[in-house]
Design a protein around this motif. Sequence first.
Motif, mmCIF file in Angstrom:
data_model
loop_
_atom_site.group_PDB
_atom_site.id
_atom_site.type_symbol
_atom_site.label_atom_id
_atom_site.label_comp_id
_atom_site.label_asym_id
_atom_site.label_seq_id
_atom_site.Cartn_x
_atom_site.Cartn_y
_atom_site.Cartn_z
ATOM 1 N N ALA A 79 0.741 -1.294 -0.033
ATOM 2 C CA ALA A 79 -0.082 -0.043 -0.029
ATOM 3 C C ALA A 79 0.967 1.384 0.048
ATOM 4 O O ALA A 79 0.447 2.253 -0.584
ATOM 5 C CB ALA A 79 -0.855 -0.123 1.026
ATOM 6 N N GLN A 80 1.806 1.314 0.693
ATOM 7 C CA GLN A 80 2.809 2.464 0.980
ATOM 8 C C GLN A 80 3.421 2.733 -0.369
ATOM 9 O O GLN A 80 3.370 3.926 -0.787
ATOM 10 C CB GLN A 80 3.867 2.170 1.885
ATOM 11 C CG GLN A 80 4.797 3.312 2.221
ATOM 12 C CD GLN A 80 5.526 3.199 3.174
ATOM 13 O OE1 GLN A 80 5.933 1.897 3.652
ATOM 14 N NE2 GLN A 80 5.731 3.905 4.416
ATOM 15 N N ILE A 81 3.956 1.828 -0.953
ATOM 16 C CA ILE A 81 4.470 2.082 -2.622
ATOM 17 C C ILE A 81 3.829 2.431 -3.531
ATOM 18 O O ILE A 81 3.926 3.333 -4.297
ATOM 19 C CB ILE A 81 5.699 0.995 -3.028
ATOM 20 C CG1 ILE A 81 4.769 -0.494 -3.288
ATOM 21 C CG2 ILE A 81 6.675 0.583 -1.975
ATOM 22 C CD1 ILE A 81 5.392 -1.268 -4.056
ATOM 23 N N GLN A 82 2.561 2.004 -3.622
ATOM 24 C CA GLN A 82 1.339 2.351 -4.301
ATOM 25 C C GLN A 82 1.162 3.886 -4.056
ATOM 26 O O GLN A 82 0.799 4.733 -4.954
ATOM 27 C CB GLN A 82 0.249 1.429 -4.351
ATOM 28 C CG GLN A 82 0.144 0.127 -5.169
ATOM 29 C CD GLN A 82 -1.121 -0.651 -5.128
ATOM 30 O OE1 GLN A 82 -1.549 -0.701 -4.101
ATOM 31 N NE2 GLN A 82 -1.354 -0.988 -6.371
ATOM 32 N N ALA A 83 0.991 4.330 -2.691
ATOM 33 C CA ALA A 83 0.599 5.570 -2.246
ATOM 34 C C ALA A 83 1.687 6.485 -2.763
ATOM 35 O O ALA A 83 1.556 7.529 -3.509
ATOM 36 C CB ALA A 83 0.290 5.605 -0.903
ATOM 37 N N TRP A 84 2.959 6.351 -2.558
ATOM 38 C CA TRP A 84 3.909 6.968 -3.330
ATOM 39 C C TRP A 84 4.067 7.239 -4.645
ATOM 40 O O TRP A 84 4.081 8.376 -5.093
ATOM 41 C CB TRP A 84 5.410 6.346 -2.692
ATOM 42 C CG TRP A 84 5.716 6.516 -1.242
ATOM 43 C CD1 TRP A 84 5.318 7.547 -0.262
ATOM 44 C CD2 TRP A 84 6.476 5.756 -0.507
ATOM 45 N NE1 TRP A 84 5.925 7.139 1.139
ATOM 46 C CE2 TRP A 84 6.422 6.108 0.736
ATOM 47 C CE3 TRP A 84 7.493 4.680 -0.771
ATOM 48 C CZ2 TRP A 84 7.514 5.698 1.719
ATOM 49 C CZ3 TRP A 84 8.175 4.332 0.135
ATOM 50 C CH2 TRP A 84 8.305 4.675 1.318
ATOM 51 N N TRP A 85 3.777 6.085 -5.317
ATOM 52 C CA TRP A 85 3.757 6.302 -6.728
ATOM 53 C C TRP A 85 2.591 7.250 -7.511
ATOM 54 O O TRP A 85 2.617 7.961 -8.352
ATOM 55 C CB TRP A 85 3.527 4.702 -7.518
ATOM 56 C CG TRP A 85 5.016 4.144 -7.550
ATOM 57 C CD1 TRP A 85 6.130 4.415 -6.922
ATOM 58 C CD2 TRP A 85 4.853 2.594 -7.554
ATOM 59 N NE1 TRP A 85 7.004 3.287 -6.878
ATOM 60 C CE2 TRP A 85 6.026 2.144 -7.101
ATOM 61 C CE3 TRP A 85 3.728 1.502 -7.458
ATOM 62 C CZ2 TRP A 85 6.729 0.889 -7.332
ATOM 63 C CZ3 TRP A 85 4.301 0.384 -7.585
ATOM 64 C CH2 TRP A 85 5.701 -0.130 -7.467
ATOM 65 N N ALA A 86 1.436 7.121 -6.626
ATOM 66 C CA ALA A 86 0.248 7.698 -6.939
ATOM 67 C C ALA A 86 0.642 9.337 -6.736
ATOM 68 O O ALA A 86 0.229 10.325 -7.388
ATOM 69 C CB ALA A 86 -0.908 7.351 -5.883
ATOM 70 N N GLN A 87 1.439 9.491 -5.878
ATOM 71 C CA GLN A 87 1.603 11.224 -5.381
ATOM 72 C C GLN A 87 2.568 11.763 -6.707
ATOM 73 O O GLN A 87 2.622 12.916 -6.768
ATOM 74 C CB GLN A 87 2.832 11.027 -4.168
ATOM 75 C CG GLN A 87 2.085 10.822 -2.793
ATOM 76 C CD GLN A 87 0.924 11.839 -2.584
ATOM 77 O OE1 GLN A 87 1.437 13.010 -2.439
ATOM 78 N NE2 GLN A 87 -0.147 11.516 -2.453
ATOM 79 N N TYR A 88 3.142 10.791 -7.452
ATOM 80 C CA TYR A 88 3.968 11.127 -8.561
ATOM 81 C C TYR A 88 3.040 10.775 -9.904
ATOM 82 O O TYR A 88 3.734 10.778 -11.091
ATOM 83 C CB TYR A 88 5.308 10.633 -8.479
ATOM 84 C CG TYR A 88 5.947 11.314 -7.465
ATOM 85 C CD1 TYR A 88 6.479 12.571 -7.526
ATOM 86 C CD2 TYR A 88 6.112 10.617 -6.084
ATOM 87 C CE1 TYR A 88 7.143 13.247 -6.481
ATOM 88 C CE2 TYR A 88 6.698 11.214 -5.292
ATOM 89 C CZ TYR A 88 7.091 12.498 -5.217
ATOM 90 O OH TYR A 88 7.757 13.115 -4.194
ATOM 91 N N GLY A 89 1.932 10.858 -9.775
ATOM 92 C CA GLY A 89 1.127 10.394 -11.010
ATOM 93 C C GLY A 89 1.131 8.989 -11.753
ATOM 94 O O GLY A 89 0.617 8.815 -12.670
#
Length: 175
Positions: A79-89
Amino acid sequence: MHRREFLRAVAVAASSPQALAYSGQAGQGGWPIWASRAGETYYFDARTPEGYRIAQYLLRDIRANRVGFPHPYLLRSLAQIQAWWAQYGRHVCLEITSGLRTYQTNKSTEGAARASLHLPDERGRFFAVDFRPGNVALDVAARWLRAAGVGGIGLYVERGFLHADVGRPRVWVSK
């Protein structure tokens, strides 16, 4: 992305209040995960009982038709890596290739370690997942996993997937 840019991006994303709830759909402070396996796709909050059951189903041993109990740190890291990636589109659906493995399945899996963290412990918990990170390059995804505190990270370059586990820290590359 260079190392310094990567570390800066991780620090910014980790300090963001949306870091673990990037869309708000799964609830503030949740562990939203977007994943698919065998043609089925789910978006769920792994911190809820219903979301955890979905994670169990997605990460089941398909060959043996058996579910286990994925370690919460493993789900939190995804979940954390998906959230980080989403922060960058980068909204990335993780394609799960392996989660729990029975001893029989593990024995018939090419290259599987005898003491694999995919195997369940005495309580049925397992500690590893293999997945394809969508439109994120394997080496970049591996760096994000490391920043998320994942223990073991394996890059299977020719087969196009990553291994992540909550064991001791180590990294390996297999062609």
